[in-house]
Design an enzyme around this catalytic site. Structure first.
Site, short mmCIF file in Angstrom:
data_model
loop_
_atom_site.label_atom_id
_atom_site.label_comp_id
_atom_site.label_asym_id
_atom_site.label_seq_id
_atom_site.Cartn_x
_atom_site.Cartn_y
_atom_site.Cartn_z
N ASP A 67 108.11 128.44 43.45
CA ASP A 67 108.29 128.87 42.07
C ASP A 67 108.48 127.70 41.11
O ASP A 67 108.56 127.89 39.90
CB ASP A 67 109.46 129.85 41.93
N ASP B 81 112.42 125.37 44.34
CA ASP B 81 111.72 124.60 45.37
C ASP B 81 111.32 123.21 44.88
O ASP B 81 110.49 122.56 45.51
CB ASP B 81 110.46 125.36 45.81
N ASP C 150 106.47 130.19 50.36
CA ASP C 150 107.70 130.97 50.32
C ASP C 150 107.32 132.43 50.57
O ASP C 150 106.16 132.82 50.41
CB ASP C 150 108.37 130.81 48.96
N CYS D 299 77.85 102.70 28.99
CA CYS D 299 77.67 102.67 30.44
C CYS D 299 79.00 102.34 31.11
O CYS D 299 80.00 102.04 30.46
CB CYS D 299 76.62 101.64 30.84
N CYS E 133 80.63 99.07 30.36
CA CYS E 133 81.39 99.03 29.11
C CYS E 133 82.87 99.27 29.40
O CYS E 133 83.75 98.60 28.83
CB CYS E 133 80.89 100.10 28.14
#
Length: 746
Positions: free
Chosen positions: A634, A638, A437, A14, A17
């Site tokens: 890309d 960038d 871009d 659970c 835990c």
């Protein structure tokens, strides 16, 4: 030196835990940070070198948990171990555990039916109910008794503890009443035993846990399916012969033969032959891609009808598929910020529920006893005590966020959308502007020369040869267009000396002792040269990009290059608008060219003629205006802007996946995948919010109802039996709602 490791945890039942394990690990000297994920049953631990796996495992073993065995301990290779683990879990052990749970369900459900009928008809002897309850509590309910025992021994309480205390209390009360019926007859209703309640509660919760475990296996099947893509053997060329070898024996540089309908084993570059390769398993694109000599192929993809030989470039853990599997696993195990509230509540939930249960029992005895009499008050108080312990659902809270994340990230991977972490997925859903871009993102990225205006005494071929010689040193798509045009005309390119790239402006170099420049209007302004404004305007307004060839003193030529808009660009922009996301174009291209493309695509804002460093400034400016920005590029040029954006999206192709640069990478990226990524993020976040709503509602309504808060005024109360059914239903409903994400169309 600190290191970060992800460990598989065994024995988690659970959300509480996860909290117990986190607290235990954090107490160990040398442990800096811990993230335990209940849904994936993993722990991501950052610790010093003196904290090893054995020490971590030993610290949680008394509490009923342990770390799964490593590849070395299991006598497996890393590849075999990865396959064995499946969903970051020991799959065989999970299936065996599921089978054992199913056996208990098959046996307990008939007993529960008999007990439920007895509640209505009262036809089963007390002694038989006692026997049935004993089987249910001490065999089927053994995990809950162990949870109770560990709470008494170590003070660590989880969901099993609550069930163990509740059902043990019901069992013990019923046993005392049954044994001492004559002695207690004056004080208690000795016919009011809770054997049937204990039986049905344990049966319902066991059924719920079985359904939950089965559903959890389904949520993470994306990694399992990715693992099945890995080839087991490869046909390698050794000593001039084709030899079948295990995939683990392939090394970089090996020549691999792929037959028709064969699976490509590792990444590489085709050296001989050609074919069409089905890459849909990785990218979601259904149409096979043509592959020729020099093209890259990716391990895990499927060859169609042709045959070819390729040179292995990336093997083992360096293949694209291995990176994808690792990225998906990391993302599925990460936490979204929205999960923080649920984690805080889950960490204190069990102690609070215990306090509320005892308060309810005390209130019934003290207040209810004065009005209803001790016997009835004790009966109602005990029902409330058991009901509160049973109906409490930290499991639903713990599963609400991670199950949706697991399904969402897995669905993205199948579509070729690689998500780095859950926080990125959540942030993408909040994005209100996407910055794109132009070249290669909005346009085809394959520009062509459309016109050449020659202002010099040189011939057109001479102009083109010089320009192409300079541009051959550049990787920009426009440079490829110029070089491609020169190659198409079969021109011999002169050599270039003292080449230099002028950032955001162009290139320069010596050709036959003369210094030439090739670039844009900014370059001309730096040289003090004035372009033919009318020719530039006419070209750019038609969507062309101007490239000038010049010396220091004069402009030699104007080359116009056009890059067509991608077919799906306008449709993608329209879909982003439908999701209330604005779109901005950010390009170093000419303003008029950018404006032309923006008009065709329906883009909202344009920033043109910007240098690479200006892209970062533009992103920052948008953020200061309160915009949540996604930047798509890309992933290389960038990189600063991608890192600054709230969400960086790498429009990657082939094996050039910019996983480290951006939060999201789109394989063979196009705008259609970008739209799907935004849609997926919104869909996943909607699923998380629905899950959290239902998880909270179960507890907000269920606990007061089980405690009898509405009984004095409205006569509303629920028995422990219905509380058990509600508890079982809560986790299953949350997981089922997460699984709905799979079926949604992006």
């Amino acid at each position: 030196m600190n290191q970060t490791q992800t460990y598989t945890i065994k024995g988690m039942h659970c959300a509480s835990c996860a909290s117990i394990i986190e607290k235990t690990f954090r107490k160990l000297p040398g442990v800096n940070s811990v993230e335990v994920n209940y849904a994936t049953e993993t722990a991501k631990v950052t610790h010093g070198v003196h904290v090893d796996r054995a020490r971590l495992s030993k610290s949680i073993e008394p509490l009923g948990y342990s770390l799964a065995q490593t590849a070395e301990e299991m006598g497996m290779s890393p590849e075999e171990h990865a396959g064995h683990l499946g969903l970051n879990q020991t799959k065989e052990e999970k299936l065996a555990e599921l089978k054992a749970m199913r056996t208990k369900v098959v046996i307990s459900l008939p007993l529960a039916v008999v007990a439920a009928l007895n509640m209505v008809l009262g036809i089963v002897p007390n002694s038989l109910l006692w026997l049935m309850a004993t089987v249910m509590l001490f065999w089927v309910g053994q995990p809950y008794l162990m949870g109770f025992w560990r709470f008494l021994r170590y003070g660590a309480a989880n969901m099993d503890t609550l069930i163990g205390i509740g059902t043990s209390a019901a069992y013990l009360y019923s046993a005392i009443v049954s044994v001492f019926a004559l002695q207690l007859k004056t004080y208690l209703d000795v016919t009011g035993t809770y054997w049937d309640a204990a039986i049905v509660v344990i049966a319902f919760i066991t059924l719920g846990k079985y359904l939950e475990a089965r559903s959890k296996l389904k949520t993470g099947d994306a990694i399992e399916k990715l693992l099945t893509l890995q080839a087991k053997v490869a046909l390698a060329v050794r000593d001039g012969k084709e030899v079948e070898v295990p995939i683990a024996d392939i090394v970089q540089g090996d020549m691999i033969v792929v037959k028709p309908a064969g699976k490509i084993p590792v990444d590489g570059v085709i050296a001989e032959g050609s074919s069409f390769v089905d890459e849909s398993m990785l990218t979601g694109e259904p149409i096979p891609v043509e592959k020729n000599i020099g093209d890259t192929v990716v391990g895990g993809t499927l060859n169609t009808t042709g045959a070819f030989t390729f040179r292995a470039t990336n093997v083992g853990g360096d293949t694209m598929l291995a990176h994808i599997i690792n990225m998906v696993a990391e993302a599925q195990g990460s936490r979204a910020p929205i999960q923080a509230l649920a984690d805080k509540i889950s960490s204190v939930f069990v102690p609070i529920v215990l306090v509320l249960a005892f308060l309810a029992l005390g209130a019934w005895l003290l207040i209810g006893g004065a009005y209803l009499g001790f016997a009835q008050a004790l009966s109602l108080g005990l029902a409330s005590f058991v009901g509160i312990l049973v109906i409490a659902c930290p499991c639903a809270l713990g599963l609400a966020t991670p199950t949706a994340i697991i399904v969402g990230v897995g669905k993205g991977a199948k579509e070729g959308i690689l998500i780095k972490d859950a926080a990125t997925l959540q942030k993408l859903a909040q994005v209100d502007i996407v910055v794109l871009d132009k070249t290669g993102t909005l346009t085809q990225g394959r520009p062509e020369v459309t016109a050449l205006n020659n202002y010099s005494k040189l011939t057109d071929d001479q102009i083109l040869a010089i320009a192409a010689a300079l541009e051959s040193k550049s990787e920009h798509p426009i440079a490829h267009a110029v070089v491609g045009h020169a190659n198409a005309r079969k021109l011999a390119l002169p050599s270039v000396d003292r080449f230099e790239a002028l950032n955001g402006k162009g290139l320069k170099g010596l050709v036959d002792g003369v210094e030439y420049y090739a670039g844009n209007l900014k370059l001309l302004r730096d040289l003090g040269l004035v372009a033919d404004a009318q020719a530039v305007a006419a070209g750019t307004e038609a969507g062309n990009t101007p490239v000038f060839l010049a010396t220091k003193d004069t402009i030699l030529a104007l080359i116009l290059v056009a890059d067509a808009l991608k077919e799906n660009a306008k449709d993608a922009i329209n879909k982003l608008h439908a999701m209330r996301v604005r779109v901005m174009m950010l390009t170093g291209d000419d303003k008029r060219t950018a404006a032309h493309i923006a008009r065709l695509a329906g883009i909202d804002e344009v920033a043109a003629e910007v240098l690479p460093e200006d892209k970062l400034t533009t992103i920052k400016k948008l953020q200061t205006e309160g915009r949540v920005v996604a930047m798509a590029g890309d992933g290389v040029n960038d990189a600063p802007a991608l890192a600054q954006a709230d969400v960086g999206i790498a429009m990657a192709t082939g094996t050039d996946v910019a996983i480290e640069t951006a939060g999201i990478a789109l394989l063979y990226g196009d705008l259609g995948k970008l739209v799907k990524a935004v849609s997926l993020s919104k869909l996943t976040m909607r699923g998380i919010k629905q899950n959290l709503f239902w998880a909270f509602i179960y507890n907000i309504v269920g606990i007061p109802l089980a405690g009898g808060l509405f009984y004095p005024l409205l006569g509303w109360a629920i028995s422990p039996v219905f509380a058990g059914a509600a508890m079982a239903l809560s986790s299953v409903s949350v997981i089922s709602n997460s699984l709905r994400i799979k079926a949604k169309t992006l």
